[in-house]
Design a protein around this motif. Sequence first.
Motif, mmCIF file in Angstrom:
data_model
loop_
_atom_site.group_PDB
_atom_site.id
_atom_site.type_symbol
_atom_site.label_atom_id
_atom_site.label_comp_id
_atom_site.label_asym_id
_atom_site.label_seq_id
_atom_site.Cartn_x
_atom_site.Cartn_y
_atom_site.Cartn_z
ATOM 1 N N THR A 1 5.890 -5.216 -65.149
ATOM 2 C CA THR A 1 5.690 -5.115 -63.686
ATOM 3 C C THR A 1 6.758 -4.377 -62.886
ATOM 4 O OG1 THR A 1 5.197 -5.764 -61.475
ATOM 5 C CG2 THR A 1 6.160 -7.387 -62.972
ATOM 6 N N LEU A 2 6.541 -3.442 -61.940
ATOM 7 C CA LEU A 2 7.686 -2.768 -61.359
ATOM 8 C C LEU A 2 7.325 -3.196 -59.717
ATOM 9 C CD1 LEU A 2 7.639 0.775 -63.154
ATOM 10 C CD2 LEU A 2 9.771 -0.880 -63.254
ATOM 11 N N ALA A 3 6.585 -3.778 -59.497
ATOM 12 C CA ALA A 3 6.415 -4.140 -58.109
ATOM 13 C C ALA A 3 7.213 -5.424 -57.565
ATOM 14 C CB ALA A 3 4.901 -4.539 -57.782
ATOM 15 N N HIS A 4 8.062 -5.958 -58.359
ATOM 16 C CA HIS A 4 8.584 -7.210 -57.998
ATOM 17 C C HIS A 4 9.835 -6.892 -56.776
ATOM 18 C CE1 HIS A 4 8.623 -11.439 -59.343
ATOM 19 N NE2 HIS A 4 10.079 -11.364 -59.193
ATOM 20 N N ALA A 5 10.298 -6.036 -56.533
ATOM 21 C CA ALA A 5 11.189 -5.824 -55.457
ATOM 22 C C ALA A 5 10.597 -5.740 -54.350
ATOM 23 C CB ALA A 5 12.013 -4.422 -55.808
ATOM 24 N N GLY A 6 9.253 -5.304 -54.080
ATOM 25 C CA GLY A 6 8.342 -5.198 -53.154
ATOM 26 C C GLY A 6 8.126 -6.478 -52.666
ATOM 27 N N PHE A 7 7.859 -7.521 -53.483
ATOM 28 C CA PHE A 7 7.359 -8.761 -52.997
ATOM 29 C C PHE A 7 8.914 -9.724 -52.401
ATOM 30 C CE2 PHE A 7 4.209 -8.096 -56.224
ATOM 31 C CZ PHE A 7 3.104 -7.941 -55.257
ATOM 32 N N TYR A 8 9.974 -9.169 -53.163
ATOM 33 C CA TYR A 8 11.173 -9.593 -52.480
ATOM 34 C C TYR A 8 11.401 -9.140 -51.384
ATOM 35 C CZ TYR A 8 16.379 -9.574 -53.010
ATOM 36 O OH TYR A 8 17.787 -9.289 -52.875
ATOM 37 N N ALA A 9 11.170 -7.721 -51.042
ATOM 38 C CA ALA A 9 11.459 -7.467 -49.898
ATOM 39 C C ALA A 9 10.687 -8.033 -48.689
ATOM 40 C CB ALA A 9 11.528 -5.869 -49.644
ATOM 41 N N ILE A 10 9.496 -8.273 -49.110
ATOM 42 C CA ILE A 10 8.632 -8.797 -48.031
ATOM 43 C C ILE A 10 8.937 -10.063 -47.543
ATOM 44 C CG2 ILE A 10 6.345 -9.860 -48.022
ATOM 45 C CD1 ILE A 10 5.102 -7.359 -49.497
ATOM 46 N N GLY A 11 9.636 -10.976 -48.598
ATOM 47 C CA GLY A 11 10.061 -12.213 -48.175
ATOM 48 C C GLY A 11 11.264 -12.069 -47.209
ATOM 49 N N GLY A 12 12.172 -11.014 -47.583
ATOM 50 C CA GLY A 12 13.170 -10.758 -46.495
ATOM 51 C C GLY A 12 12.663 -10.473 -45.019
ATOM 52 N N TYR A 13 11.831 -9.343 -45.199
ATOM 53 C CA TYR A 13 11.350 -8.925 -43.757
ATOM 54 C C TYR A 13 10.782 -10.279 -43.034
ATOM 55 C CZ TYR A 13 12.661 -4.269 -44.018
ATOM 56 O OH TYR A 13 12.989 -2.783 -44.083
ATOM 57 N N THR A 14 9.829 -10.822 -43.774
ATOM 58 C CA THR A 14 8.995 -12.157 -42.991
ATOM 59 C C THR A 14 10.185 -12.913 -42.516
ATOM 60 O OG1 THR A 14 7.433 -11.961 -45.017
ATOM 61 C CG2 THR A 14 7.283 -13.831 -43.363
ATOM 62 N N TYR A 15 11.076 -13.371 -43.447
ATOM 63 C CA TYR A 15 12.177 -14.229 -42.874
ATOM 64 C C TYR A 15 12.890 -13.548 -41.466
ATOM 65 C CZ TYR A 15 16.573 -16.310 -42.088
ATOM 66 O OH TYR A 15 17.561 -17.034 -41.460
ATOM 67 N N ALA A 16 13.248 -12.460 -41.746
ATOM 68 C CA ALA A 16 13.932 -11.839 -40.832
ATOM 69 C C ALA A 16 13.029 -11.845 -39.335
ATOM 70 C CB ALA A 16 14.430 -10.276 -41.004
ATOM 71 N N ILE A 17 12.012 -11.337 -39.526
ATOM 72 C CA ILE A 17 11.238 -11.160 -38.357
ATOM 73 C C ILE A 17 10.824 -12.556 -37.542
ATOM 74 C CG2 ILE A 17 8.742 -10.441 -37.543
ATOM 75 C CD1 ILE A 17 9.136 -8.192 -39.530
ATOM 76 N N LEU A 18 10.566 -13.477 -38.369
ATOM 77 C CA LEU A 18 10.185 -14.732 -37.869
ATOM 78 C C LEU A 18 11.440 -15.576 -37.554
ATOM 79 C CD1 LEU A 18 7.919 -16.375 -40.379
ATOM 80 C CD2 LEU A 18 7.299 -15.406 -38.115
ATOM 81 N N ALA A 19 12.597 -15.151 -37.983
ATOM 82 C CA ALA A 19 13.886 -15.867 -37.442
ATOM 83 C C ALA A 19 14.226 -15.217 -36.143
ATOM 84 C CB ALA A 19 14.856 -15.728 -38.419
ATOM 85 N N ILE A 20 14.101 -13.843 -36.142
ATOM 86 C CA ILE A 20 14.723 -13.063 -34.814
ATOM 87 C C ILE A 20 13.681 -13.506 -33.756
ATOM 88 C CG2 ILE A 20 15.287 -10.887 -33.859
ATOM 89 C CD1 ILE A 20 16.087 -9.862 -36.551
ATOM 90 N N ASN A 21 12.449 -13.193 -33.930
ATOM 91 C CA ASN A 21 11.473 -13.167 -32.803
ATOM 92 C C ASN A 21 11.080 -14.809 -32.464
ATOM 93 O OD1 ASN A 21 11.619 -10.578 -33.192
ATOM 94 N ND2 ASN A 21 9.479 -10.197 -33.254
ATOM 95 N N PHE A 22 10.980 -15.469 -33.442
ATOM 96 C CA PHE A 22 10.305 -16.784 -33.227
ATOM 97 C C PHE A 22 11.463 -17.844 -33.379
ATOM 98 C CE2 PHE A 22 6.884 -13.926 -34.441
ATOM 99 C CZ PHE A 22 6.007 -14.103 -33.336
ATOM 100 N N GLY A 23 12.470 -17.360 -33.921
ATOM 101 C CA GLY A 23 13.549 -18.421 -33.892
ATOM 102 C C GLY A 23 13.172 -19.538 -35.081
ATOM 103 N N TRP A 24 12.183 -19.326 -36.165
ATOM 104 C CA TRP A 24 12.123 -20.032 -37.077
ATOM 105 C C TRP A 24 13.112 -20.487 -37.928
ATOM 106 C CZ3 TRP A 24 6.641 -20.020 -39.642
ATOM 107 C CH2 TRP A 24 5.609 -19.717 -38.646
ATOM 108 N N GLU A 25 13.244 -22.088 -38.554
ATOM 109 C CA GLU A 25 14.103 -22.342 -39.406
ATOM 110 C C GLU A 25 14.052 -21.711 -40.709
ATOM 111 O OE1 GLU A 25 14.883 -26.583 -39.815
ATOM 112 O OE2 GLU A 25 15.545 -26.640 -37.748
ATOM 113 N N PHE A 26 14.925 -21.927 -41.724
ATOM 114 C CA PHE A 26 15.019 -21.048 -42.873
ATOM 115 C C PHE A 26 13.842 -21.506 -43.673
ATOM 116 C CE2 PHE A 26 15.711 -20.546 -47.271
ATOM 117 C CZ PHE A 26 16.003 -19.012 -47.355
ATOM 118 N N ILE A 27 13.510 -22.827 -44.040
ATOM 119 C CA ILE A 27 12.480 -23.188 -44.805
ATOM 120 C C ILE A 27 11.127 -22.799 -44.479
ATOM 121 C CG2 ILE A 27 11.565 -25.398 -45.984
ATOM 122 C CD1 ILE A 27 14.155 -26.440 -46.237
#
Lengths: 507, 299, 288
Positions: free
Chosen positions: B32-58
Amino acid sequence: MLRAEGLRKAFGGQVVLDGVNVELHRGQVVLLRGENGSGKTTLLNILTGNLEPDAGSIHYLADGSPRTYRFPRRWWQELNPFDHFVPEFVAREGMGRTWQDVRLFGSQTLRENITVAEPGHPGENPLMALIAPARSARKEKQLRDQADTVLSRFGLAGREDSSADKISLGQSKRVAIARAVAAGAKILFLDEPLAGLDRQGIADVLSLLKTLVRDHTLTLVIVEHVFNQPHLQGLVTTDWLLESGKLISSLRQGGEQSQLDPSLSIAHHPSPIVSRPAWFHLLAGDNAEIIDEPLTRGALLTRIRRPDRFKPDNPPILEIRDLVVKRGPRVVIGGESSTTGGMNLTLQTGEIAILQAPNGWGKSSLFSAICGHIHSVGNVLFRGQDINLKRSWDRARAGLVGVGSNDALFPSLTIRDAASLLPSISTTIRDQSTSRISSLSGGERQRAVMHFSNTRHTPGSSLAIYDEPFAMLDHAAAIEAARQIVNTNSSTIFLIPSSLAQQKETV
Amino acid sequence: MNYILHLLVYFNIYVIVAMSLNLVVGYCGLLTLAHAGFYAIGGYTYAILAINFGWEFIPAALAGAAVAAMLSLFVSVSAWRLKGDYFVMVTLAAQALIFSLLYNWTSPGEPLGSLKNLTNGPFGITGIPRPVLFGWRVATPAAFAIFSTVIAAACLFVLWRLKTSPWARLLLSMREDELAARGLGKNTRLAKVQAFAIASGLAAIAGALYAAHVRYLDPSSASLDESILMLSMVLVGGLGNFRGPALGAAILILLPEVLRFLHLPDAQAANLRLLIYGLLLVVMVHVRPQGLAGEYRIQ
Amino acid sequence: MQILANGFVQGLVIALLAIGFNTVFLPTKVFFVAQAGLYALSPFLALQLLRWDVPWWLAFTLPVVISAGLAGLMETLNHRPLQRREASTGVHLIASLGLYIAIVQIVAMIWGNETQVLRRGIDQVFRPGDIILTRSQVIAAAVSAILMIAYIFWLRRTNLGLQFRALADNPIQLALFGYNTDRLRMCAFMVAGGITACASLVTAYDIGFDPHGGLHAVLLAIVAVIIGGRGTFVAPMLGGILLGLLRAQVVWHWSARWQEAATFALLAFFLLFRPHGILGRKMRLEAE
């Protein structure tokens, strides 16, 4: 236990099954017969969910909850992934199968091959494996013990930890059957369970099958090549004969051989193959010297020395010494036991040699090794020169005429195109010269193959090797092919027919 | 000292990535060559949730894992029918689609993280907050190194449990002979969905870790180069077991650091690093197809 | 009309590249990703030659020759040894990917990562009817069309073309007929290398180039091959032109930035629902 009605299947306009009805009862042992291409494998694939029929219905009644599939299926049925007609769901209805080429999980041990088959193992759910490993481990321990018991009962005690690609063919066939039973099979479809086995291997598998039928009231459906069919005498209760798309079922009288052609009762003959079909006599002609030479694993090399072709002082044209051919990790040719080493074979100039061997013996691999398509270890001497390091086209230019089976031409080229790849073009098949090879019938293709090969011989000094020259041919076409073969310019002819059996069952 | 801690964090991130990728490539035999896509999705989800909603890491990382696992269905369901090159092409398409989404889901003037401007496009997301763990903010490099090690250890524990389970044996059977496995009543299609979901989820957690560490994220973390780097790790290290991918991650992280001592200009160093990755792939395929410590050759 | 014309020109170039890809793929079953490296390399070679004041016709033909040679070298040193060991297609793909990365990085290290142009000044403009075509677009379309027609002629009418089709059908049988299949494979790679360089040069002349654009171009070509159907040599042309038209439509109706999404969504659609392509003959995907 299983009922199917009106099964139809066509491949690209060619109808293979045309309204087949099937009924199976507990404890039946069915021998599915029919000539090559009559759809035995197709029927097997359909009943085990590997292939979807065009029309008809199948009822699986083997376990408590009957399940019915009707064909053709509607497109909205495909939207529900739990209602697909796929092998895994059919297998859960108690259908098990084995393959002609066995298909064990090669990197796993025998024990793992059996334990992996257990249906509904809690540890196969990743969530359960994560949060309740203890439960999975308990089940696992119990399964390992069961697997060891099964293996020892099947005569494989002490081999539990062997890797599945390191055991003999006979052993692996038994493991495959054990694996299917462990997966919960109530009806077992066996695709050539005896192919490629020596007499001991056949006896072992047979006794295993007998035990299964007697002790487990397993239902068996067996597809087997004709020359192994006599071995199944006494086990089989029902014959199914597939003929022109229909299935004819007949009960067999216990112990009698009335259902089979009497000439097939060769079960106790030391060499399994002695039959000589019509094309053989045509090749042999009159007053030829015929020498039968048994090879390893039930193969037989027949040399025909016709006085018009063969002179006693002729030099050998092909010498094979110590040949070992591997396909992946598996040794296909040579090295049957540690003492014998590779395979040896010598052909004299002017001979017509016929290699007859059971399926799975490695005939096609031998052909490929001699022609240089696959890598092999050992010496192949052609007219005294070792050619085993030469590439396949160099061998062809040196006068080694390899003729592949008739399904191995160039499907998208026309006959005329294909013919112009060769030095000279003759007129015999001009009538179809602009049709694509893929649209020709088997007989027409065979004629094209023969024709192409004939233009490649250099008179007097070449060797022609034919891979499955009579495959898929009826009687008349086979005779015609044999006539072409005997009229080639090559001094020496080496035939590797797929099996003598097919011609006979068409009679 | 901070440099070493930084390397440790990187190693932790990529060890999760390589091990999870190994689950798909090594255990299922699906390139598979799609792994980086899922990796980035994790990063973006974390970033948006942490910035906008102040979610904790876990919770934020788990949310990212869930999103990635859902999206992995696109790839795993294709694997029901497609094999070989065709399947590689689907994963490539998935990767390109994810990259395109991250790159294009933006419109100027709208606030970051709103439905009109989810990703801020090519400019990326800046000022991602440091991770918060049960009210405690992971602030110093040392604390972050420990934090990332704990997360990596947890992920590896999950993978280790899975890889010693009958489920892994089912995957191996499927890899070797899918038809035979199906003939035994094994639902290999479900197994593929599970394997991809788990692998993508873990990659997403690694992506969240990366976002929290670097505190800046742009679509290049979903690029094909990144996928190729990940694939190089498992192929160089080896497939089908536990030490191979770890070894690969270590080698491919340390290698560019060695190049630092050559004092090349920055752009040249980046090119040289990729050049070495490329050559490594070719050399490995010829000299040691099963990788340095692997048990399986890609089919 | 303007959109159709632009799309058609782009489609012709994609089709040319797609043919290059299929020239290798059909006979050898190698997924020739390193083609993207050659695509990236050739305009830089041309640029360098122009800087050295080499005459322009030589500056544009020499890269084609070099690219063909490099492709041949890749076959000799990389794919042929793998083939001898009966390596799987996945292994070929990975090796080719590695070569692609290596070439691109070498190009970037020598010439830098920046975008370059081959053309100086403002382009001459033609106005046939109500559409506007630049001179470089006309050149791109003409070169692609001529090469494709030549290619079809070569395939259908010459002996070598016939051997090629036979090789794609059944290499083993062709070897039995006494043909050196290694040499034919080599030929396939070289033809693909040359075609790639041509497609790359006309594109570079039209819109400029950088070291990293190769993979994208080749991916488009592969998409075109899959859409058209990869069973034949000719179908990818249709796929390429269709893809070019579609991409132009997307630019017109939405925005250039959704081009990629549309392309790969189309690819996914074809792979899942019509994997043998528009013109492809039905074949069984699952090797059962």
